[in-house]
Structures are given as structure tokens and as C-alpha cells.
Design an enzyme around this catalytic site. Structure first.
Site, mmCIF file in Angstrom:
data_model
loop_
_atom_site.group_PDB
_atom_site.id
_atom_site.type_symbol
_atom_site.label_atom_id
_atom_site.label_comp_id
_atom_site.label_asym_id
_atom_site.label_seq_id
_atom_site.Cartn_x
_atom_site.Cartn_y
_atom_site.Cartn_z
ATOM 1 N N GLY A 69 53.097 116.905 38.251
ATOM 2 C CA GLY A 69 52.752 116.185 37.218
ATOM 3 C C GLY A 69 52.722 116.784 35.751
ATOM 4 O O GLY A 69 52.060 116.185 34.897
ATOM 5 N N SER B 22 57.604 117.605 39.468
ATOM 6 C CA SER B 22 57.956 117.490 38.350
ATOM 7 C C SER B 22 59.748 117.255 38.478
ATOM 8 O O SER B 22 60.379 117.343 37.580
ATOM 9 C CB SER B 22 57.765 118.344 37.241
ATOM 10 O OG SER B 22 56.632 118.165 36.685
ATOM 11 N N GLU C 187 55.548 122.470 47.088
ATOM 12 C CA GLU C 187 54.916 121.928 45.974
ATOM 13 C C GLU C 187 54.079 122.847 44.823
ATOM 14 O O GLU C 187 52.852 122.884 45.266
ATOM 15 C CB GLU C 187 54.300 120.616 46.092
ATOM 16 C CG GLU C 187 55.040 119.604 46.726
ATOM 17 C CD GLU C 187 54.555 118.068 46.281
ATOM 18 O OE1 GLU C 187 55.221 117.411 45.881
ATOM 19 O OE2 GLU C 187 53.244 117.849 46.688
ATOM 20 N N LYS D 175 51.322 107.891 45.097
ATOM 21 C CA LYS D 175 49.828 108.469 45.020
ATOM 22 C C LYS D 175 48.967 107.098 44.962
ATOM 23 O O LYS D 175 49.261 105.998 45.354
ATOM 24 C CB LYS D 175 49.930 109.407 43.839
ATOM 25 C CG LYS D 175 50.802 110.348 43.964
ATOM 26 C CD LYS D 175 50.790 111.899 42.876
ATOM 27 C CE LYS D 175 51.727 112.758 43.358
ATOM 28 N NZ LYS D 175 51.640 113.847 42.325
ATOM 29 N N ASN E 167 56.216 109.947 46.531
ATOM 30 C CA ASN E 167 54.737 109.812 47.145
ATOM 31 C C ASN E 167 54.277 108.976 45.780
ATOM 32 O O ASN E 167 54.280 109.526 44.678
ATOM 33 C CB ASN E 167 54.251 111.214 47.064
ATOM 34 C CG ASN E 167 52.892 111.319 47.032
ATOM 35 O OD1 ASN E 167 52.165 110.292 47.200
ATOM 36 N ND2 ASN E 167 52.217 112.464 46.658
ATOM 37 N N GLU F 27 46.708 117.449 45.741
ATOM 38 C CA GLU F 27 45.631 116.841 45.392
ATOM 39 C C GLU F 27 44.521 116.519 46.323
ATOM 40 O O GLU F 27 43.394 116.340 46.008
ATOM 41 C CB GLU F 27 46.569 115.329 44.526
ATOM 42 C CG GLU F 27 47.005 115.700 43.545
ATOM 43 C CD GLU F 27 48.174 114.920 43.062
ATOM 44 O OE1 GLU F 27 48.309 113.852 43.803
ATOM 45 O OE2 GLU F 27 49.095 114.851 42.188
ATOM 46 N N HIS G 48 48.548 117.631 51.024
ATOM 47 C CA HIS G 48 48.853 117.469 49.433
ATOM 48 C C HIS G 48 47.989 118.365 48.555
ATOM 49 O O HIS G 48 46.793 118.003 48.964
ATOM 50 C CB HIS G 48 49.174 116.010 48.976
ATOM 51 C CG HIS G 48 49.958 116.060 47.779
ATOM 52 N ND1 HIS G 48 49.275 116.421 46.475
ATOM 53 C CD2 HIS G 48 51.195 115.898 47.507
ATOM 54 C CE1 HIS G 48 49.945 116.088 45.380
ATOM 55 N NE2 HIS G 48 51.257 115.855 46.074
HETATM 56 P P1 13P Z 1 55.179 114.703 40.314
HETATM 57 O O1 13P Z 1 56.771 114.683 40.617
HETATM 58 O O2 13P Z 1 54.452 113.663 39.696
HETATM 59 O O3 13P Z 1 55.171 116.060 39.600
HETATM 60 O O4 13P Z 1 54.523 114.997 41.586
HETATM 61 C C1 13P Z 1 54.782 115.655 42.786
HETATM 62 C C2 13P Z 1 54.006 115.516 43.892
HETATM 63 O O5 13P Z 1 53.067 115.743 43.911
HETATM 64 C C3 13P Z 1 54.677 114.661 44.886
HETATM 65 O O6 13P Z 1 54.265 114.694 46.190
#
Ligand code: 13P
Length: 242
Positions: free
Chosen positions: A168, A200, A162, A10, A8, A98, A96
Site C-alpha cells: 500500500g 504495490s 509480501e 481487504k 485481496n 495487516e 497477512h
Molecule cells: P497493495 O497491492 O495495495 O500494496 O497490497 C498488497 C497486499 O497486501 C495484498 O495482500
């Protein structure tokens, strides 16, 4: 066991950066796919068409990071599932955290998107996960199961667990907590749906996470943008398959 590794990206990626990165991970991705696994890259919408054409013969599947509930219409800034499909995507990430946080996405709205994406023929990765407050108050499992109850359908290809506090932040859930939550999720979904861990995931922990009982793959954010990190994650996935 066959692994599903999803990147991902982002809101990261320009054309040059994307092509350089993909060239450097094409071989380990092909190794995973040749051993029966799947590697899906989810770049920003702007890159899907170009990358799907340029790397059409590579092992990658392509996915969007969201889609709209409608097939078309006056929805400025949004992208329909059929448009993703049209430009070469076979997959989409939905729900997700976010998007739940930044765009006030609700379980009910995500449920509608799941149906829309399925209607367009996309394969779906449905994200679930609790906040730190929800975990500390002992409600993590109840929250995740309620997110599934609202939006999961048996045709969903993968559920990605997640934990919001692990995204993150460099903080990874304890292996025992991942195992326990994946067991709970597995109890609520069809046998054909894969269960991924995200939050992470990086070179240093991928092997242990992928070896965890009930983990069928990983959803990777930050580390999927770094060649060496993602190569190591692909390598860890390969070693689980052979
Ligand atoms: P990170 O791997 O940066 O923690 O992000 C995880 C994530 O949100 C994948 O969709």
C-alpha cells in the site's frame, strides 16, 4: 508456466461495486484460466456468498481473507474455515501482515489456522514478509524463513512474499531482491507450492514482476479494486503463460 493471480480486496466492497468490477474483469480472468492459470478473488466475508452464486459460471475462484482456528463456538465477529467453504470459497489468505499487525496474530496462531483451513478443505495462501526495520538490519531472509518454519505445511498451495514496507505504499521491492527472496523461500517449501509476490503490484510493474525467475503469480491489493489496473495485471499474467 501457469500463474496464480489473487485479488485481496481487504475491507473494500459493496454489492454494486463488486458486481460492476467483476463483470468488467470476467473476460481477461477467463483468458488466464483457459490458458491454465488461476484467478482468485478474496472479497470481504459479506460478499463471498452472493458473488460466488452470481458469478458461479465465471472463471473466478473465491477466497476469504482470514479464518478462525476453531470450527465453531463463542467467538464474536469471527468466521470459521468451514463457513467460508459453505458459502462458496475454495481458498483462504492466512498470515497477512495487516492481520499480524491489527490483530496481533503470531506465527504460532497462524500455524494453527493453516491446519484448521486445511481441515475444512480450503486451499491456503500463506503470507510472509519482513518489515523495513528487519530489511535494513539485514534480517529479511531470516525473518521470512522463520515465518515459514513456524506455519508452512507442504499442503499449502501458495506462499505470498509480501514485504510489509511495500504494501500500500507504492514502493516495490527491487527485482533482484524479489528473485533472491523467492529463491530462499523455494528452498524451504514443497515443489508443488507456488510462490507469489505482493506489495504495490500494479499495471505498470506487473509484467516485470511476473517475468521474474521464481515468481509464480501475484497477490494484489489496491490495484485489484481498479478495473483497468487489474485487467492489465491479468493481461501480464496471460502473456507469461503463452
Ligand atoms: P497493495 O497491492 O495495495 O500494496 O497490497 C498488497 C497486499 O497486501 C495484498 O495482500
Amino acid at each position: 508456466m501457469t500463474m496464480l493471480v489473487v485479488a485481496n480486496w481487504k475491507m473494500h466492497g459493496t454489492r454494486t461495486m463488486a458486481e460492476t468490477l467483476l463483470e468488467s474483469i470476467a473476460k481477461p480472468a477467463a483468458d488466464v484460466v483457459n490458458a491454465g492459470g488461476t484467478v482468485v478473488i478474496c472479497p470481504p466475508f459479506t460478499l463471498i456468498d452472493r458473488l460466488a452464486q452470481g458469478f458461479g459460471n465465471a472463471a473466478f475462484g473465491w477466497g476469504g481473507q482470514d479464518c478462525h482456528v476453531n470450527t465453531q463456538g463463542a467467538h464474536t465477529g469471527d468466521v470459521a474455515a468451514a463457513m467460508l467453504k459453505d458459502c462458496g470459497a475454495g481458498w483462504v489468505i492466512l498470515g497477512h501482515s495487516e492481520r499480524r499487525a491489527d490483530h496481533a496474530e503470531t506465527n504460532a496462531g497462524i500455524a494453527t489456522k493453516v491446519k484448521a483451513a486445511h481441515g475444512a478443505g480450503l486451499r491456503i495462501i500463506l503470507c510472509v514478509g519482513e518489515t523495513l526495520a528487519e530489511r535494513e538490519s539485514g534480517n529479511a531472509e531470516a525473518i521470512v524463513l522463520s515465518q515459514l518454519a513456524a506455519a508452512y505445511q507442504p499442503y499449502v498451495d501458495a506462499v505470498a512474499y509480501e514485504p510489509v514496507w511495500a504494501i500500500g505504499t507504492g514502493k516495490v521491492a527491487q527485482i533482484t531482491d524479489i528473485e533472491a527472496m523467492h529463491r530462499s523461500i523455494r528452498g524451504a517449501i514443497a515443489p508443488s507450492t507456488q510462490v507469489l509476490y505482493g506489495g504495490s503490484v500494479k499495471a505498470a510493474n506487473a509484467k516485470e514482476i511476473l517475468a521474474t525467475h521464481g515468481v509464480d503469480g501475484v497477490l494484489v491489493g489496491g490495484a485489484s479494486l481498479q478495473q483497468n489496473e487489474f485487467n492489465a495485471i491479468l493481461h501480464a499474467a496471460l502473456s507469461q503463460q503463452i
